[in-house]
Design an enzyme around this catalytic site. Sequence first.
Site, short mmCIF file in Angstrom:
data_model
loop_
_atom_site.label_atom_id
_atom_site.label_comp_id
_atom_site.label_asym_id
_atom_site.label_seq_id
_atom_site.Cartn_x
_atom_site.Cartn_y
_atom_site.Cartn_z
N ASP A 255 42.27 42.29 39.83
CA ASP A 255 41.24 42.45 40.68
C ASP A 255 40.37 42.01 39.62
O ASP A 255 40.00 42.60 38.46
CB ASP A 255 41.94 44.25 41.11
CG ASP A 255 40.56 45.09 42.38
OD1 ASP A 255 40.93 44.33 42.91
OD2 ASP A 255 39.87 45.12 41.45
N LYS B 175 42.05 32.26 43.00
CA LYS B 175 43.00 33.05 42.14
C LYS B 175 44.36 32.14 41.39
O LYS B 175 44.73 32.21 40.74
CB LYS B 175 43.13 34.11 42.34
CG LYS B 175 41.98 35.18 42.03
CD LYS B 175 42.46 36.31 42.73
CE LYS B 175 41.30 38.11 42.83
NZ LYS B 175 41.97 39.33 43.08
P1 ITT Z 1 43.60 39.64 46.21
O1 ITT Z 1 43.75 41.17 46.50
O2 ITT Z 1 44.64 39.42 47.29
O3 ITT Z 1 44.27 39.40 44.60
P2 ITT Z 1 40.82 39.00 46.73
O4 ITT Z 1 39.99 37.74 46.55
O5 ITT Z 1 40.44 40.25 47.42
O6 ITT Z 1 42.06 38.54 46.46
P3 ITT Z 1 40.27 40.37 44.28
O7 ITT Z 1 39.93 42.38 45.85
O8 ITT Z 1 40.49 41.33 43.26
O9 ITT Z 1 40.46 39.82 45.45
O10 ITT Z 1 38.26 41.10 44.74
C1 ITT Z 1 37.94 39.74 43.54
C2 ITT Z 1 36.39 39.18 44.46
O11 ITT Z 1 35.83 38.47 43.04
C3 ITT Z 1 35.94 38.46 45.09
O12 ITT Z 1 35.22 39.00 46.13
C4 ITT Z 1 36.16 37.18 44.57
O13 ITT Z 1 35.51 35.97 45.81
C5 ITT Z 1 35.57 37.59 43.04
N1 ITT Z 1 35.86 37.26 41.99
C6 ITT Z 1 37.26 37.25 41.64
N2 ITT Z 1 36.56 36.10 40.49
C7 ITT Z 1 35.82 35.44 40.57
C8 ITT Z 1 36.27 34.07 39.71
O14 ITT Z 1 36.79 33.81 38.82
N3 ITT Z 1 34.99 33.32 40.19
C9 ITT Z 1 34.14 34.07 42.02
N4 ITT Z 1 34.40 34.80 42.20
C10 ITT Z 1 34.62 35.58 41.72
#
Ligand code: ITT
Length: 202
Positions: free
Chosen positions: A68, A14
Amino acid sequence: MNTPLFLATANPGKARELRQLLPSFVITTLEDRSLQMPEETGETFEANALIKAEYAQKVLGLPVIADDSGLAVNALGGAPGVRSARYIEGTDRDRYLHLLRELGTTADRSAQFVCAMAFVYPGGKSVVTHGICRGWIAHEPSGDQGFGYDPVFIPENQVHDGEPRTMAMMSNEEKNAISHRWDALRALVPYLEAFGLVSSGS
Ligand code: ITT
């Protein structure tokens, strides 16, 4: 303009995409500053984005963006949804393989990536925007770009020479042009402008 901005994310995938999408900012992330982030206890993407952004803003005093996001699969009632990062213990690969197992040979493979993006400005004012990228779940993973569920997600209109392309088969630029993250960020730009953080030309 060299405006400082903190991205409240510990996810390097991200962070990389957001840095590319926000070239006119001096960006720091949780990779640069150690900060114990609060638990994501919200029931919605919006609530969790605000939990992350408001906490980081209060501690650091900088303007903060937090996203998120997750993958909502229609045949699974919207799962893994807000629990995408916690779907099962393990790696991103463990999670997308689990998703493929859960879906099995289900014919309805429609799904969408969703993103809630929270911006909190010093003083505590906040705004949350939303982005979406519709598509389908592939029958097997392919590609090694991107992160998370990208190897099993085929965005709409990504059939080339009769072959569907997963998000992990797209370049960063191609993904950024259609992603849920870009969609949410585009909706945020007028608010960043209103706060004087970006000019229409930047
Ligand atoms: P932060 O909270 O620290 O930002 P995180 O990975 O825990 O990091 P989230 O709680 O928002 O972030 O969870 C997002 C989930 O969705 C995570 O498993 C990602 O791999 C997936 N995800 C989000 N955007 C994505 C994308 O562009 N491509 C692939 N997977 C994505």
